[in-house]
Design a protein around this motif. Structure first.
Motif, short mmCIF file in Angstrom:
data_model
loop_
_atom_site.label_atom_id
_atom_site.label_comp_id
_atom_site.label_asym_id
_atom_site.label_seq_id
_atom_site.Cartn_x
_atom_site.Cartn_y
_atom_site.Cartn_z
N LEU A 50 0.86 -1.19 0.00
CA LEU A 50 0.00 0.00 0.00
C LEU A 50 0.89 1.24 0.00
O LEU A 50 1.73 1.40 0.89
N GLN A 51 0.71 2.09 -1.00
CA GLN A 51 1.48 3.35 -1.05
C GLN A 51 0.64 4.45 -0.38
O GLN A 51 -0.23 5.04 -1.01
N LEU A 52 0.91 4.68 0.88
CA LEU A 52 0.11 5.64 1.63
C LEU A 52 0.32 7.06 1.10
O LEU A 52 1.42 7.41 0.67
N HIS A 53 -0.76 7.86 1.18
CA HIS A 53 -0.63 9.25 0.76
C HIS A 53 -1.82 10.05 1.28
O HIS A 53 -2.92 9.94 0.75
N VAL A 54 -1.61 10.80 2.35
CA VAL A 54 -2.65 11.69 2.87
C VAL A 54 -2.00 13.00 3.29
O VAL A 54 -1.17 13.03 4.20
N LYS A 55 -2.38 14.08 2.60
CA LYS A 55 -1.79 15.40 2.89
C LYS A 55 -2.80 16.35 3.55
O LYS A 55 -2.43 17.36 4.11
N ASN A 56 -4.08 16.04 3.39
CA ASN A 56 -5.11 16.92 3.94
C ASN A 56 -6.39 16.12 4.17
O ASN A 56 -6.40 14.90 3.99
N GLU A 57 -7.45 16.80 4.55
CA GLU A 57 -8.70 16.12 4.92
C GLU A 57 -9.68 15.99 3.76
O GLU A 57 -10.74 15.39 3.91
N THR A 58 -9.35 16.61 2.60
CA THR A 58 -10.42 16.78 1.61
C THR A 58 -10.09 16.30 0.20
O THR A 58 -10.97 16.29 -0.65
N SER A 59 -8.83 15.93 -0.08
CA SER A 59 -8.51 15.46 -1.44
C SER A 59 -9.23 14.15 -1.72
O SER A 59 -9.66 13.45 -0.80
N LYS A 60 -9.32 13.79 -3.01
CA LYS A 60 -10.09 12.62 -3.43
C LYS A 60 -9.63 11.36 -2.71
O LYS A 60 -8.46 10.98 -2.78
N LEU A 61 -10.58 10.70 -2.04
CA LEU A 61 -10.28 9.51 -1.24
C LEU A 61 -10.20 8.27 -2.12
O LEU A 61 -11.08 8.01 -2.93
N LYS A 62 -9.11 7.50 -1.97
CA LYS A 62 -8.93 6.27 -2.75
C LYS A 62 -9.04 5.01 -1.89
O LYS A 62 -9.52 3.98 -2.34
N ALA A 63 -8.55 5.09 -0.64
CA ALA A 63 -8.58 3.90 0.24
C ALA A 63 -8.75 4.34 1.69
O ALA A 63 -8.18 5.35 2.12
N VAL A 64 -9.56 3.56 2.43
CA VAL A 64 -9.90 3.94 3.80
C VAL A 64 -10.15 2.68 4.64
O VAL A 64 -10.57 1.66 4.12
N ILE A 65 -9.84 2.77 5.94
CA ILE A 65 -10.28 1.73 6.88
C ILE A 65 -11.56 2.24 7.53
O ILE A 65 -11.58 3.34 8.10
N LEU A 66 -12.63 1.48 7.39
CA LEU A 66 -13.91 1.81 8.02
C LEU A 66 -14.11 0.81 9.16
O LEU A 66 -14.00 -0.39 8.96
N GLY A 67 -14.38 1.33 10.36
CA GLY A 67 -14.60 0.45 11.51
C GLY A 67 -15.77 -0.49 11.28
O GLY A 67 -16.40 -0.49 10.22
N THR A 68 -16.09 -1.28 12.28
CA THR A 68 -17.24 -2.18 12.17
C THR A 68 -18.03 -2.18 13.48
O THR A 68 -17.46 -2.02 14.55
N ALA A 69 -19.35 -2.33 13.35
CA ALA A 69 -20.21 -2.39 14.53
C ALA A 69 -20.64 -3.83 14.83
O ALA A 69 -21.39 -4.08 15.77
N LYS A 70 -20.15 -4.77 14.01
CA LYS A 70 -20.55 -6.18 14.22
C LYS A 70 -19.93 -6.73 15.50
O LYS A 70 -18.79 -6.41 15.82
N SER A 71 -20.68 -7.56 16.20
CA SER A 71 -20.22 -8.16 17.46
C SER A 71 -19.67 -7.09 18.40
O SER A 71 -18.57 -7.20 18.94
N ASN A 72 -20.46 -6.06 18.58
CA ASN A 72 -20.03 -4.88 19.32
C ASN A 72 -20.00 -5.07 20.84
O ASN A 72 -19.47 -4.24 21.57
N GLY A 73 -20.57 -6.19 21.29
CA GLY A 73 -20.53 -6.48 22.73
C GLY A 73 -21.73 -5.91 23.47
O GLY A 73 -22.53 -5.16 22.91
N PRO A 74 -21.86 -6.25 24.74
CA PRO A 74 -23.00 -5.79 25.54
C PRO A 74 -22.91 -4.30 25.84
O PRO A 74 -21.85 -3.69 25.64
N VAL A 75 -23.99 -3.73 26.31
CA VAL A 75 -23.97 -2.33 26.75
C VAL A 75 -22.96 -2.22 27.89
O VAL A 75 -23.02 -3.00 28.85
#
Length: 304
Positions: free
Chosen positions: A2-27
């Motif tokens: 993976l060739q990482l490249h992030v300079k700011n918050e708004t340039s065109k997004l190509k790859a991201v890690i999105l969290g998950t809510a599956k098996s989130n556990g009890p309250v």
């Protein structure tokens, strides 16, 4: 690799890690809450259900697919909260920096190790133990790095104080060629309306020259004025205390002109549309009950 490249918050997004809510556990029990907003909902019996949060995160995933973004998800840990991937690491330029997070959350990093393994090991940085820093406190603006911190002498007593001055110094040493500006944030263990958990809870840039800001999230008026002077007051959208509580500044940019917001942010939507942005709306109000929103649950790896 993976060739990482992030300079700011708004340039065109190509790859991201999105969290998950599956098996989130009890309250969680009250004493297990990491922030005052989660505590408020645990006490009120309104803590979000796993089912609702999965639906919300899949809505965001669908938007990413629409814009051809490559989406990575953490490996599943049974009965464990893995929603907020922004806390566990962040990318600046071509470096992946592992966050020194609350010890109870260390397993979240193990769950994205398979992604980190695809990065050149020389580009993966682990801060020294005394340097506390979380991704929500780090906002990139090309030659600037904005870092939220808490300078109160009672830092160690606040579970809501996530980035310390040693964390800021670490970033300054790592990026000597950039302007690293720290912001002392308001913290509260008991009132979520007065707690800026991370910098992105009270400020975030959008587009090429604009931003969304909550003045009372800053302990020092000079810090707030720094951003007003840098961006220009006509380019800043000011949010109110209640909007900050609902995480209005915690949207997420897919491109300089494409912004994903929570569907209840009516005032923000109007301002964005008036300024020529394409607005994608998703339901995220249940996830917001844990004092995190769209930016908190995403960890960008590559932006054009």
């Amino acid at each position: 690799m993976l060739q990482l490249h992030v300079k700011n918050e708004t340039s065109k997004l190509k790859a991201v890690i999105l969290g998950t809510a599956k098996s989130n556990g009890p309250v969680p029990a009250e004493h297990e809450a990491y922030d005052p907003k989660s505590l408020e909902h645990i006490k009120a019996g309104t803590y979000p259900s796993e089912e609702d949060m999965i639906v919300e995160m899949e809505a965001l995933n669908t938007v990413f697919k629409k814009y051809n973004v490559e989406v990575f998800r953490p490996e599943l840990i049974e009965n464990y909260n893995q929603i907020f991937s922004r806390d566990i690491g962040f990318v600046i330029d071509d470096l992946f920096i592992k966050a020194n997070i609350l010890p109870e959350r260390a397993r979240e990093q193990d769950a994205i190790q398979y992604i980190i393994n695809r990065i050149d090991p020389a580009k993966v940085i682990t801060p020294p133990e005394e340097a506390h820093i979380e991704g929500g406190d780090v906002i990139l603006w090309d030659d600037h790095i904005f870092v939220g911190t808490y300078k109160g002498s009672d830092y160690k007593d606040y579970i809501t104080a996530r980035t310390n001055t040693q964390g800021v110094d670490f970033i300054k040493k790592l990026f000597p060629h950039k302007t690293v500006k720290e912001f002392d944030l308001m913290k509260s263990r008991i009132e979520p309306r007065d707690n800026a958990l991370h910098l992105d809870c009270c400020f975030q840039p959008v587009g090429k020259d604009k931003g969304v800001i909550y003045k009372s999230g800053f302990r020092e008026e000079a810090d707030y004025m720094y951003l007003v002077n840098l961006f220009g007051s006509e380019n800043l959208f000011h949010i109110e205390r209640e909007e900050m509580y609902h995480m209005t500044s915690n949207f997420f940019s897919i491109d300089t002109n494409v912004v994903v917001i929570e569907k209840n942010f009516i005032r923000l939507k109007k301002w964005l549309l008036k300024n020529g942005f394409t607005v994608e709306e998703v339901p995220y109000a249940e996830i917001a009950k844990q004092e995190g929103l769209l930016r908190c649950s995403t960890l960008p790896l590559i932006r054009d």
